[in-house]
Design an enzyme around this catalytic site. Sequence first.
Site, PDB file in Angstrom:
ATOM      1  N   SER A  44    -103.071  17.831   7.210  1.00  0.00           N
ATOM      2  CA  SER A  44    -101.613  17.768   7.070  1.00  0.00           C
ATOM      3  C   SER A  44    -101.201  17.421   5.643  1.00  0.00           C
ATOM      4  O   SER A  44    -100.881  16.275   5.354  1.00  0.00           O
ATOM      5  CB  SER A  44    -101.048  16.721   8.034  1.00  0.00           C
ATOM      6  OG  SER A  44    -101.783  15.496   7.946  1.00  0.00           O
ATOM      7  N   LYS A  81    -113.639  11.996   5.077  1.00  0.00           N
ATOM      8  CA  LYS A  81    -113.483  13.371   4.577  1.00  0.00           C
ATOM      9  C   LYS A  81    -113.051  13.373   3.117  1.00  0.00           C
ATOM     10  O   LYS A  81    -113.304  14.341   2.387  1.00  0.00           O
ATOM     11  CB  LYS A  81    -112.518  14.147   5.463  1.00  0.00           C
ATOM     12  CG  LYS A  81    -111.126  13.528   5.614  1.00  0.00           C
ATOM     13  CD  LYS A  81    -110.137  13.962   4.555  1.00  0.00           C
ATOM     14  CE  LYS A  81    -108.817  13.241   4.737  1.00  0.00           C
ATOM     15  NZ  LYS A  81    -107.812  13.633   3.705  1.00  0.00           N
ATOM     16  N   GLU A 105    -107.727   8.114  -2.462  1.00  0.00           N
ATOM     17  CA  GLU A 105    -108.421   7.230  -1.517  1.00  0.00           C
ATOM     18  C   GLU A 105    -109.938   7.448  -1.512  1.00  0.00           C
ATOM     19  O   GLU A 105    -110.708   6.537  -1.221  1.00  0.00           O
ATOM     20  CB  GLU A 105    -107.880   7.441  -0.099  1.00  0.00           C
ATOM     21  CG  GLU A 105    -106.489   6.879   0.131  1.00  0.00           C
ATOM     22  CD  GLU A 105    -106.462   5.367   0.314  1.00  0.00           C
ATOM     23  OE1 GLU A 105    -107.516   4.720   0.169  1.00  0.00           O
ATOM     24  OE2 GLU A 105    -105.370   4.833   0.602  1.00  0.00           O
TER      25      GLU A 105
END
EC number: 1.1.1.94
Length: 347
Positions: free
Chosen positions: A140, A193, A283
């Site tokens: 997203s 991920k 991140e």
Amino acid sequence: MSDKVAVLVAGSWGTAIASVLAENQLDVTLWSRNEQQVAEINNEHRNHRFLGDIELSPRIRATTSMEEALHETRAVFVVAPSASMREVALQMRPFLRQETILVHATKGFEATTLRRMSTVLAEELPQYDPYSIVVLSGPSHAEEVIKQCPTTVVVASENTEAAEAAQDLLINSYFRVYTNPDVIGVEVGGALKNIIALGAGLTDGLGYGDNAKAALITRGLAEISRLGTAMGGNPLTFAGLAGIGDLVVTCTSKHSRNWRAGYTLAQGEPLETVLQQMGMVVEGVKTTQAAYRLSREYGITMPIADELYAVLFEGKSAIAAAQDLMGRGRTHEIEEVAKPVQTKWFG
């Protein structure tokens, strides 16, 4: 029931979620520490730094007051960077009601404690039922959600009613939402991920081609699944939206901050310079540190994460890391899946 919801904070993903909620005829209070950003959202209906000239719904109002944001709020969506989650939760504590739906959409671990974000929230919000915390994840990009491109995500909670309540608030014609009871798997998949996306950016930056990136994504998923299962996640979750779905979109799109950071690193820029140029949280960098420590804590082999750690923090060249990955000893592709450890909820 109140139609008021809150979103904390006003970054790109938080603003995109606010736009979905506003499209669903909810009154959204978007919280930010930045007074200039608040004024821009309220007066110009834009969040230019994060989403350019996209016009925001007039149903979105911004504030710097946490008390105002959470007052009589039906639901709160926390989209703070992982490094700020504990601080934001502390500010929420005096104003969060038990009956409020609590959702977080942050993909990372707390660097010092290796806690998942739902655990951080639970520790700092003792008045709230930890089993009712909901996690939002999946493929997203905010840049596409804000333009109402078809998007599919997952909300996870051990409390089915809480997950379905969050699903009802979010789902619409372009934003499809599934539920999942596997909080651990969804959080771990969403966090890890970002490491593989950094690696994908490096392989593209080095000009290694599609074969290399496909291998990186596939073997990266194996590493995510191994660690996630060892931590207590359901293996099937990693074949879903929070696993392979999020992994593919983050590794193959220039919208991805982590991909862009990896690509720039491959051009020879030092890590500190890359992060300064990005201007937004990447991140995957801190998550690489967390995965390095977690893999040793759980006794899990993660060669891709290890090599990325060496590139980011030990000065190893990306080319040398790729060569060492390709030169590893022979092994079987279908490895035994790690058995989940028996841990308490706060793990």
